[in-house]
Design an enzyme around this catalytic site. Structure first.
Site, PDB file in Angstrom:
ATOM      1  N   HIS A  75      38.490  76.654 -31.191  1.00  0.00           N
ATOM      2  CA  HIS A  75      39.783  77.395 -31.310  1.00  0.00           C
ATOM      3  C   HIS A  75      40.956  76.852 -30.644  1.00  0.00           C
ATOM      4  O   HIS A  75      41.076  76.301 -29.493  1.00  0.00           O
ATOM      5  CB  HIS A  75      39.559  78.728 -30.036  1.00  0.00           C
ATOM      6  N   ALA A  79      36.387  84.183 -26.298  1.00  0.00           N
ATOM      7  CA  ALA A  79      35.901  82.815 -26.629  1.00  0.00           C
ATOM      8  C   ALA A  79      37.321  81.839 -26.338  1.00  0.00           C
ATOM      9  O   ALA A  79      37.174  80.747 -26.400  1.00  0.00           O
ATOM     10  CB  ALA A  79      35.314  82.590 -27.938  1.00  0.00           C
ATOM     11  N   ASN A  96      37.713  87.772 -33.867  1.00  0.00           N
ATOM     12  CA  ASN A  96      37.893  88.397 -32.369  1.00  0.00           C
ATOM     13  C   ASN A  96      39.145  87.666 -31.772  1.00  0.00           C
ATOM     14  O   ASN A  96      39.916  88.263 -30.952  1.00  0.00           O
ATOM     15  CB  ASN A  96      36.437  88.498 -31.719  1.00  0.00           C
TER      16      ASN A  96
HETATM   17  N1  LIG Z   1      36.122  88.628 -28.066  1.00  0.00           N
HETATM   18  C1  LIG Z   1      35.312  87.488 -28.772  1.00  0.00           C
HETATM   19  O1  LIG Z   1      35.845  86.296 -28.316  1.00  0.00           O
HETATM   20  C2  LIG Z   1      33.849  87.724 -29.114  1.00  0.00           C
HETATM   21  C3  LIG Z   1      33.241  86.448 -29.341  1.00  0.00           C
HETATM   22  C4  LIG Z   1      31.975  86.471 -30.035  1.00  0.00           C
HETATM   23  C5  LIG Z   1      31.543  87.760 -30.515  1.00  0.00           C
HETATM   24  N2  LIG Z   1      32.473  88.960 -30.281  1.00  0.00           N
HETATM   25  C6  LIG Z   1      31.866  90.204 -31.016  1.00  0.00           C
HETATM   26  O2  LIG Z   1      30.877  90.593 -29.911  1.00  0.00           O
HETATM   27  C7  LIG Z   1      30.172  91.544 -30.424  1.00  0.00           C
HETATM   28  C8  LIG Z   1      28.593  91.220 -30.295  1.00  0.00           C
HETATM   29  O3  LIG Z   1      28.312  90.212 -30.613  1.00  0.00           O
HETATM   30  P1  LIG Z   1      26.831  89.567 -30.651  1.00  0.00           P
HETATM   31  O4  LIG Z   1      26.815  88.104 -30.823  1.00  0.00           O
HETATM   32  O5  LIG Z   1      26.034  90.214 -29.322  1.00  0.00           O
HETATM   33  O6  LIG Z   1      26.208  90.430 -31.880  1.00  0.00           O
HETATM   34  P2  LIG Z   1      24.656  90.724 -32.301  1.00  0.00           P
HETATM   35  O7  LIG Z   1      24.850  91.095 -33.676  1.00  0.00           O
HETATM   36  O8  LIG Z   1      23.650  89.831 -31.710  1.00  0.00           O
HETATM   37  O9  LIG Z   1      24.387  92.239 -31.674  1.00  0.00           O
HETATM   38  C9  LIG Z   1      25.177  93.339 -31.729  1.00  0.00           C
HETATM   39  C10 LIG Z   1      24.019  94.465 -31.349  1.00  0.00           C
HETATM   40  O10 LIG Z   1      24.892  95.791 -31.346  1.00  0.00           O
HETATM   41  C11 LIG Z   1      23.938  96.665 -32.069  1.00  0.00           C
HETATM   42  N3  LIG Z   1      24.779  97.617 -32.626  1.00  0.00           N
HETATM   43  C12 LIG Z   1      25.689  97.626 -33.750  1.00  0.00           C
HETATM   44  N4  LIG Z   1      26.497  98.927 -33.666  1.00  0.00           N
HETATM   45  C13 LIG Z   1      25.890  99.412 -32.782  1.00  0.00           C
HETATM   46  C14 LIG Z   1      26.319 100.797 -32.410  1.00  0.00           C
HETATM   47  N5  LIG Z   1      27.276 101.606 -32.870  1.00  0.00           N
HETATM   48  N6  LIG Z   1      25.561 101.405 -31.216  1.00  0.00           N
HETATM   49  C15 LIG Z   1      24.795 100.757 -30.509  1.00  0.00           C
HETATM   50  N7  LIG Z   1      24.365  99.538 -30.928  1.00  0.00           N
HETATM   51  C16 LIG Z   1      25.057  98.780 -31.888  1.00  0.00           C
HETATM   52  C17 LIG Z   1      23.404  95.695 -33.063  1.00  0.00           C
HETATM   53  O11 LIG Z   1      22.012  96.536 -33.422  1.00  0.00           O
HETATM   54  C18 LIG Z   1      23.125  94.415 -32.346  1.00  0.00           C
HETATM   55  O12 LIG Z   1      21.541  94.586 -31.686  1.00  0.00           O
HETATM   56  C19 LIG Z   1      30.469  91.447 -32.110  1.00  0.00           C
HETATM   57  O13 LIG Z   1      31.294  92.480 -32.579  1.00  0.00           O
HETATM   58  C20 LIG Z   1      31.211  90.225 -32.172  1.00  0.00           C
HETATM   59  O14 LIG Z   1      32.161  90.062 -33.217  1.00  0.00           O
HETATM   60  C21 LIG Z   1      33.530  88.914 -29.785  1.00  0.00           C
END
Ligand SMILES: NC(=O)c1ccc[n+]([C@@H]2O[C@H](COP(=O)([O-])OP(=O)(O)OC[C@H]3O[C@@H](n4cnc5c(N)ncnc54)[C@H](O)[C@@H]3O)[C@@H](O)[C@H]2O)c1
Length: 273
Positions: A226, A130, A196
């Protein structure tokens, strides 16, 4: 290209939809999801995601994903998934794009991942996600000490279900409220789903202990904002990103999904940016 995706949530589904739009299908798409998500995922892969890849497979554990012989893995699931699958994938020599970067605030996990990567030859790739300006910050970091201050602002709804609920009344806020100040390590520990960006900046620049973080709830914010300032002997930079929130998750900036898409496209491209 044979791509492995961990997760079937907002980012993973949006990424797969973008991949299905082309320009060319992947040779193979393997998705690691939770067992209870298998049917819904199968349905999507057979219908609106059918154009994403020439073939696809659904797996529910690390061994299954390893058997898919992927060229690149993208983790879009959460801290537990980084912990559960990251070390074995890196040790098997696979490159892994980690979106749940906040997981690396756990020093033991970071050490484990680094050791697995060294041992197996895989690389853990941290996408900008992001935030922008990470390239410059990382460049400054190679020149020694850099002072980094980050402020992350989201609408009150995005902070529901976090310790922010105890620090501030999210329902009645009528202006910006700084409800957390601390290090990037503390931010990631208390706000794992929102830290993150802080973790990405920490890894790029001054480290988890020296990166200062403020988290803000603001009903008037134009999106997920951000901002960071970095000062080093080489340069002083100031970055402000106003992200639009992704339709599927108020905590996630839409640009994050495209940042992950960029990592995939860079693997396929003749010129890499
Ligand atoms: N780097 C960045 O800038 C940034 C920005 C936004 C989100 N993120 C991160 O990205 C990740 C995903 O975000 P999202 O919006 O898709 O979340 P989300 O909650 O919509 O989806 C996460 C999915 O992963 C599944 N999951 C969780 N643990 C699992 C495992 N061990 N094995 C398989 N599947 C599993 C969940 O059931 C869910 O369907 C989160 O950790 C979030 O914090 C990072």
């Amino acid at each position: 290209m044979r791509l492995g995706v961990i997760g079937f949530g907002n980012i993973a589904r949006s990424l797969m939809a973008l991949l299905a739009e082309g320009p060319a299908p992947l040779a193979h798409l393997a998705v690691l999801c939770k067992p209870e998500q298998r049917d819904a995922l199968q349905n999507r892969l057979d219908t609106d995601l059918a154009d994403a890849a020439q073939s696809h497979a659904i797996v529910t554990d690390t061994a299954g994903l390893l058997a898919e012989r992927c060229d690149l893995i993208v983790e879009c699931a959460g801290h537990s998934a980084v912990r559960a699958h990251g070390p074995a994938l890196l040790e098997a020599g696979l490159d892994v794009v980690v979106v749940s970067v906040g997981a690396l605030a756990d020093q033991t996990l970071e050490d484990t991942l680094r050791a697995a990567a060294r041992k197996g030859g895989g690389r853990l790739i941290v996408p900008p996600g992001a935030v922008g300006g990470v390239d410059m910050l990382a460049a400054l970091g190679t020149a020694g000490a850099v002072d980094v201050r980050y402020r992350g602002t989201k609408r009150p709804a995005a902070w529901r279900g976090t310790p922010a609920e105890k620090a501030v009344d999210l329902d009645t806020l009528d202006g910006p409220s700084v409800f957390f100040s601390g290090t990037a390590r503390e931010a990631a520990a208390h706000y794992p789903k929102n830290a993150n960006v802080a973790a990405t900046l920490a890894l790029a620049g001054a480290g988890f202990e020296k990166t200062q973080v403020e988290l803000v709830a603001d009903p008037e914010t134009p999106g997920n904002v951000h901002q960071f300032e970095a000062v080093s002997p080489l340069a002083r930079i100031s970055v402000r990103i106003e992200n639009q929130v992704s339709g599927g998750n108020a905590r996630t900036s839409a640009a994050t999904i495209h940042s992950v898409l960029r990592e995939v496209r860079n693997r396929q491209a003749a010129v890499v940016l």
